[in-house]
Write an enzyme that holds these catalytic residues in place. Sequence first.
Site, PDB file in Angstrom:
ATOM      1  N   LYS A 150      -1.266   3.992   5.784  1.00 22.89           N
ATOM      2  CA  LYS A 150      -1.134   3.069   4.770  1.00 22.89           C
ATOM      3  C   LYS A 150      -1.198   1.442   5.049  1.00 22.89           C
ATOM      4  O   LYS A 150      -1.592   0.802   4.068  1.00 22.89           O
ATOM      5  CB  LYS A 150       0.431   3.026   4.138  1.00 22.89           C
ATOM      6  CG  LYS A 150       0.647   4.594   3.498  1.00 22.89           C
ATOM      7  CD  LYS A 150       2.093   4.730   2.882  1.00 22.89           C
ATOM      8  CE  LYS A 150       2.414   6.012   2.096  1.00 22.89           C
ATOM      9  NZ  LYS A 150       3.479   5.883   1.212  1.00 22.89           N
ATOM     10  N   ASP A 210       3.662   3.642  -5.045  1.00 19.94           N
ATOM     11  CA  ASP A 210       4.955   4.064  -4.706  1.00 19.94           C
ATOM     12  C   ASP A 210       6.244   3.010  -5.374  1.00 19.94           C
ATOM     13  O   ASP A 210       7.258   3.159  -5.618  1.00 19.94           O
ATOM     14  CB  ASP A 210       5.246   4.159  -3.096  1.00 19.94           C
ATOM     15  CG  ASP A 210       4.619   5.440  -2.569  1.00 19.94           C
ATOM     16  OD1 ASP A 210       4.692   6.391  -3.198  1.00 19.94           O
ATOM     17  OD2 ASP A 210       3.854   5.378  -1.558  1.00 19.94           O
ATOM     18  N   GLY A 256      14.312   2.953   7.655  1.00 20.72           N
ATOM     19  CA  GLY A 256      12.766   3.065   7.917  1.00 20.72           C
ATOM     20  C   GLY A 256      12.566   1.747   7.892  1.00 20.72           C
ATOM     21  O   GLY A 256      12.818   0.744   7.194  1.00 20.72           O
ATOM     22  N   SER A 257      10.986   1.556   8.411  1.00 15.51           N
ATOM     23  CA  SER A 257      10.145   0.344   8.262  1.00 15.51           C
ATOM     24  C   SER A 257       8.854   0.382   8.240  1.00 15.51           C
ATOM     25  O   SER A 257       8.119  -0.402   8.555  1.00 15.51           O
ATOM     26  CB  SER A 257      10.876  -0.650   9.515  1.00 15.51           C
ATOM     27  OG  SER A 257      10.511   0.119  10.748  1.00 15.51           O
ATOM     28  N   GLY A 258       8.369   1.744   7.925  1.00  8.76           N
ATOM     29  CA  GLY A 258       6.823   1.769   7.771  1.00  8.76           C
ATOM     30  C   GLY A 258       6.499   1.512   6.310  1.00  8.76           C
ATOM     31  O   GLY A 258       7.061   0.856   5.783  1.00  8.76           O
ATOM     32  N   GLY A 259       5.271   1.750   6.130  1.00  4.11           N
ATOM     33  CA  GLY A 259       4.694   1.608   4.868  1.00  4.11           C
ATOM     34  C   GLY A 259       5.549   1.781   3.526  1.00  4.11           C
ATOM     35  O   GLY A 259       5.607   1.022   2.657  1.00  4.11           O
ATOM     36  N   MET A 260       6.022   2.849   3.460  1.00  2.00           N
ATOM     37  CA  MET A 260       6.824   3.529   2.559  1.00  2.00           C
ATOM     38  C   MET A 260       8.259   2.831   2.294  1.00  2.00           C
ATOM     39  O   MET A 260       8.704   2.277   1.157  1.00  2.00           O
ATOM     40  CB  MET A 260       6.978   4.741   2.429  1.00  2.00           C
ATOM     41  CG  MET A 260       7.778   5.514   1.211  1.00  2.00           C
ATOM     42  SD  MET A 260       6.692   5.632  -0.221  1.00  2.00           S
ATOM     43  CE  MET A 260       7.892   6.258  -1.441  1.00  2.00           C
TER      44      MET A 260
END
Length: 302
Positions: free
Chosen positions: A98, A134, A157-161
């Site tokens: 992402k 999203d 969480g700390s990713g793209g989503m």
Amino acid sequence: MAVPPRITLLAMLGVGLGIAYMSRRKRPKRPLLNKDTQICISLAKRPSNIGTRFHNYLYEELGIDFIYKACTTSDIKAAIGGVRALGLRGCSVSMPFKEAVIALVDEMDASALAIQSVNTIVNTGGTLRAYNTDYGAIVALIASHGLRSSESVAIRGSGGMAKAVGAAFRDAGFMKGTVIARNTTSGPALAAELGYVWTASVDGIAAEILVNVTPIGMAGSPEESEIAFRDDAIERARVIFDVVAFPSETPLVRRARAFGKALVTGAEVIALQAAKQFELYTGVQPTKEQVLRASVFSRSCP
Ligand SMILES: *[C@@H]1O[C@H](CO)[C@@H](O)[C@H](O)[C@H]1NC(C)=O
């Protein structure tokens, strides 16, 4: 031999009903694959069937000359080059690509620019424009589920989503937030960006809204049977929001149900964001009922 009039009448009625039934079932027919059929793909490390089934279901139902196929790649740069070179109409982007695709597109829509994370690329005459559907889906679900901005929210969480989810909560006015992430780079960075607190551990988490934006509980992930939050945190919360869409009943969702908590599921997120993608790719807006049917169909097979 003369056929009694009653029988003739019954036969005619039968034929009439048959024709009525068949025309009721008639829908626009998707053309057979041909040289002009538009192609959409998705790129993910672990492709699922959900997107492929969702989009193709609606192409079929609406008679649109498109096909959609989930793919994976070990070379994201070459893959996006392929989208450009082959004139593919659209490319959905999932974990872990992402952020990497930002450098590979021509234009960034505000939805992707704000959070520096892309889940949708639309190719119009060779120009690749990136979106994040999203973000809009999460904003819509916060409103439709009556989540209150005075409530505290803990996002794992700390990713793209997670960026999209965090930005949606922040933009909806949520001030009391915690980002839970083991990654000591992306965790604190996302928290700082949102004006939230960062913590590395789920121990002692107390928030009214708990959101899982990690692969924990996702079918096929190494942590598929784990639960992103501890029981005491689930018990204290009012709402459990799991972004994992497959299976639709994740271990976290089942646990939250057992505690009688309000739920927002990944199935809802994926249906809303996919409907928006569908519109961007085809220019056709499906009805709510069509989106619901496509969504149920998309999750009815692994
Ligand atoms: C932590 O996040 C950074 C920045 O997103 C990333 O480059 C790095 O690979 C991540 N580390 C781990 C262990 O996942």
